[in-house]
Design an enzyme around this catalytic site. Structure first.
Site, PDB file in Angstrom:
ATOM      1  N   HIS A 121       0.860  -1.173   0.000  1.00  0.00           N
ATOM      2  CA  HIS A 121       0.000   0.000   0.000  1.00  0.00           C
ATOM      3  C   HIS A 121       0.903   1.231   0.000  1.00  0.00           C
ATOM      4  O   HIS A 121       2.025   1.207   0.487  1.00  0.00           O
ATOM      5  CB  HIS A 121      -0.860  -0.046   1.269  1.00  0.00           C
ATOM      6  N   GLN A 201      -4.515  -5.355   6.676  1.00  0.00           N
ATOM      7  CA  GLN A 201      -5.463  -6.239   5.997  1.00  0.00           C
ATOM      8  C   GLN A 201      -5.511  -7.635   6.612  1.00  0.00           C
ATOM      9  O   GLN A 201      -6.358  -8.446   6.232  1.00  0.00           O
ATOM     10  CB  GLN A 201      -5.101  -6.352   4.521  1.00  0.00           C
ATOM     11  N   LYS A 224     -10.682  -1.367  10.474  1.00  0.00           N
ATOM     12  CA  LYS A 224     -10.851  -2.545   9.617  1.00  0.00           C
ATOM     13  C   LYS A 224     -11.270  -3.788  10.406  1.00  0.00           C
ATOM     14  O   LYS A 224     -11.547  -4.829   9.814  1.00  0.00           O
ATOM     15  CB  LYS A 224      -9.560  -2.822   8.842  1.00  0.00           C
TER      16      LYS A 224
END
Length: 404
Positions: A121, A201, A224
């Site tokens: 990212h 993630q 998240k």
């Protein structure tokens, strides 16, 4: 097995309609939805114990401080950190990475090397570029193959005595690839390098054990994993956190201040200057509790089934290509349809109540590698269903027909 109807009832937003259609939320890679228990915990904090922490002797301050530190302890247990002071509250993954890069500015010298991966990212690329520009260190890139996997043979070749830190994501946000981080951690340590793992993630899908992994730093975001936005965690080994200088100066991070000299507080406060997001830090602990109650074995099983089913159904669409076909992968499917821009598909399916992400997903080097402008990304969470995947597939077929 999960009682999916009971789970979905925990998330009030999932029952609403978007553009007159039932919401199908497949943008979990960007942010997860929040269960009612998290929403209630935010309200409860502001209604009952809102106060600044660590500094006050009055009752509310003590209650808020206790709740904040209890949350830190929950997160310590969740990731199996050795000490609670190795767990730093941040505003998110980006904040945590920048804190580490700022510290390494005092360690790196010209000619030293920083290894990043081709799967990162932007938040795990740009801060390291800035660090290298500042110090004269050299940024090296671990390459990837067309399945979206890092090439370990090339990683091995890049490692040397010049390597001072390796930084890699646990799971790719754009492709869903699960990287072999234990191997990479061990190899980095063989050459004396530190290693930072971007777990943004990963934490929605699994419980990282930082002691078993033996990573030096592990960062993730609360939003998240069903927690509030503006929250995150930087785990750092005690020895490394003691070695790095403070990231910011101000209140809370000091021991004594005079105009001649300032001495810094002990960990973790050395890195937590100013008034923190008290509500967010406390409620992040609530979100961790909720995820553990659901159970990560259950989460992984549900998401594995969604990934397999979603892959099968999407590949039924003529002209559809999936990017990211790694052997080890989590519940993210990035795809395009031949001859149609991903943005156009995303716009039409939104009108049908379906939330997917389109674009480069803050991972432009990946898109450059595949020579594409971006992808459509469907990222599934444990509260999603196969029926929702069917709705998405039907909507994509409809969009394809409209745009062809």
């Amino acid at each position: 097995m999960l009682d999916i109807n009971k789970i979905r009832a925990d998330f009030p937003i999932l029952s609403q309609k978007v553009n007159g259609k039932p919401l199908v939320y497949f943008d979990n890679g960007a942010t997860s939805q929040k269960p009612q228990v998290v929403i209630d915990a935010i309200s409860k904090y502001y209604q009952e114990i809102n106060a600044n922490i660590h500094r006050g002797v009055h009752t509310l301050s003590q209650l808020a401080t206790d709740a904040y530190e209890i949350s830190r302890g929950k997160i310590q247990n969740h990731i199996n950190a050795k000490f609670s002071h190795e767990v730093l509250f941040t505003s998110g993954t980006t904040h945590g990475i920048n804190l580490v890069t700022n510290g390494f500015a005092s360690i790196l010298k010209e000619g030293d090397e920083v290894l990043v991966s081709a799967l990162e990212h932007h938040s795990n690329i740009v801060p390291w570029q800035m660090l290298c520009e500042k110090t004269g260190a050299v940024l090296r890139v671990i390459p990837m193959n067309h399945e979206g996997e890092l090439i370990m043979e090339e990683f091995d070749k890049l490692l040397s005595s010049k390597t001072k830190i390796v930084t890699v994501n646990h799971i790719s946000n754009a492709l869903g690839t699960v990287n072999p981080i234990k191997y990479m951690i061990d190899k980095a340590h063989e050459v004396g390098a530190a290693i930072l793992i971007d777990g943004a993630q990963a934490v929605p899908h699994l419980k990282p054990d930082v002691q078993e992994l033996d990573c030096d730093f592990y960062v993730f975001s609360g939003h998240k994993i069903c927690g509030p936005t503006g929250t995150g965690i930087l785990y750092g080994k005690e020895a490394w956190l003691n070695k790095l200088p403070p990231y910011q100066g101000g209140g809370e991070m000091i021991k004594e201040v005079s105009f001649e000299k300032t001495t810094y507080a002990e960990l973790p406060h050395k890195f937590e200057a100013g008034t923190p997001n008290v509500a967010g830090g406390i409620v992040l602990g609530t979100a961790i509790d909720y995820m553990n109650e659901v159970g990560f074995d259950n989460i992984q099983q549900q998401e594995k089934e969604l990934l397999e089913y979603g892959t099968k159904r999407l590949l039924e669409i003529e002209g559809l290509k999936i990017f990211g076909t790694a052997k080890e992968k989590t519940s993210v499917i990035s795809f395009n349809i031949e001859g149609i821009h991903p943005y156009d598909i995303g716009t039409i399916v939104d009108k049908l109540g379906i939330a997917v992400r389109t674009g480069h997903h803050c991972a432009q080097p990946i898109m450059t590698f595949f020579d594409i402008p971006g992808t459509i990304r469907a990222s599934f969470a444990f509260y999603n269903t196969k029926e929702e995947i069917d709705i998405m597939v039907a909507a994509i077929k409809r969009a394809q027909m409209m745009l062809s």
